[in-house]
Scaffold this motif. Structure first.
Motif, mmCIF file in Angstrom:
data_model
loop_
_atom_site.group_PDB
_atom_site.id
_atom_site.type_symbol
_atom_site.label_atom_id
_atom_site.label_comp_id
_atom_site.label_asym_id
_atom_site.label_seq_id
_atom_site.Cartn_x
_atom_site.Cartn_y
_atom_site.Cartn_z
ATOM 1 N N ASN A 110 -21.811 59.677 5.965
ATOM 2 C CA ASN A 110 -21.558 60.748 6.920
ATOM 3 C C ASN A 110 -20.949 61.966 6.247
ATOM 4 O O ASN A 110 -20.251 61.856 5.238
ATOM 5 C CB ASN A 110 -20.628 60.272 8.030
ATOM 6 N N ALA A 111 -21.230 63.128 6.834
ATOM 7 C CA ALA A 111 -20.723 64.388 6.307
ATOM 8 C C ALA A 111 -20.190 65.264 7.443
ATOM 9 O O ALA A 111 -20.497 65.045 8.614
ATOM 10 C CB ALA A 111 -21.819 65.131 5.544
ATOM 11 N N LYS A 112 -19.394 66.286 7.067
ATOM 12 C CA LYS A 112 -18.691 67.111 8.048
ATOM 13 C C LYS A 112 -19.516 68.277 8.576
ATOM 14 O O LYS A 112 -19.090 68.960 9.519
ATOM 15 C CB LYS A 112 -17.414 67.686 7.406
ATOM 16 N N VAL A 113 -20.681 68.526 7.986
ATOM 17 C CA VAL A 113 -21.486 69.682 8.385
ATOM 18 C C VAL A 113 -22.884 69.231 8.782
ATOM 19 O O VAL A 113 -23.364 68.181 8.340
ATOM 20 C CB VAL A 113 -21.568 70.723 7.242
ATOM 21 N N LYS A 114 -23.553 70.027 9.599
ATOM 22 C CA LYS A 114 -24.899 69.677 10.033
ATOM 23 C C LYS A 114 -25.915 69.986 8.940
ATOM 24 O O LYS A 114 -25.656 70.769 8.024
ATOM 25 C CB LYS A 114 -25.257 70.416 11.319
#
Length: 220
Positions: free
Chosen positions: A124-128
């Motif tokens: 998972n990552a914090k940006v789209k």
């Protein structure tokens, strides 16, 4: 950078190093979570990065409830969600919890050994739109990580089989004791899965309780 491949380290240590290495290159990475599948198609986490806090679920109900995971299980191909804020998921409660850890984009990769699906690796990552733009990098790393996980799975499976065989052979003249060992070990595993569902234990406990129950019974 590839020190996480060192076989002298535990699987958790190697996965922690993977996350650290990835975050140095891409600070927007939150982490990874590794899940295993039980015989009822439920997933239970056996590893999750610290940055998830308690928001990555210990237990995920049957993957048949998730079109995304069901499709991935059949295709054995990774699945990417570019923006979890707009993604309509059949498992909304899980996505809501992940959003609490600022997980905006997600890449899910099948874990399989000998063409048998055994779980899912989540990144998972914090940006789209994060993974779609870096697909080659994270496909490579997901392959390396799933290889480590499947190797660990096969090693544990082989060890469990050896323990089981040795203990049962020691009771080869006593079929009732053999059956008792099997029943108690299976009950122990089912209790472990139930506790995981209630968030009372983690996946490592579920993975270890089955062979340990055999050993404990033999000791008595």
């Amino acid at each position: 950078m590839y020190s996480f491949l060192n076989s002298k380290r535990s699987l958790k240590e190697r996965l922690d190093l993977f996350v650290t290495s990835a975050q140095k290159i891409y600070p927007d990475i939150i982490g990874i979570a590794v899940t295993r599948m039980d015989e009822h198609d439920n997933l239970y986490s056996v590893y999750r990065s610290a940055d998830y806090g308690d928001n990555f679920p210990t237990f995920i109900s049957s993957i048949s409830k998730s079109p995304r995971l069901s499709k991935m299980r059949t295709s054995l191909e990774p699945s990417i969600i570019d923006n979890m804020l707009s993604h309509q998921s059949s498992v909304k409660s899980i996505h809501f919890r992940l959003l609490q850890s600022n997980c905006i984009s997600s890449m899910a990769c099948p874990i399989y050994t000998n063409d048998t699906f055994i779980g899912v690796l989540f990144i998972n990552a914090k940006v789209k739109d994060f993974f779609s733009e870096k697909i080659n990098y994270f496909t490579t790393f997901s392959i390396l990580i799933t290889l480590l996980i499947s190797d660990d799975f096969n090693n544990k499976k082989a060890f469990h089989s050896i323990v089981k065989t040795v203990l049962l052979l020691s009771h080869h003249k006593d079929p009732e004791t053999q059956n008792h060992l099997k029943r108690v070990a299976e009950y122990s595993r089912l209790i472990g899965l139930y506790l995981a569902k209630k968030r009372k234990c983690d996946g490592d406990f579920v993975d270890s309780v089955y062979p340990v129950s055999y050993t404990h019974l033999r000791a008595h």
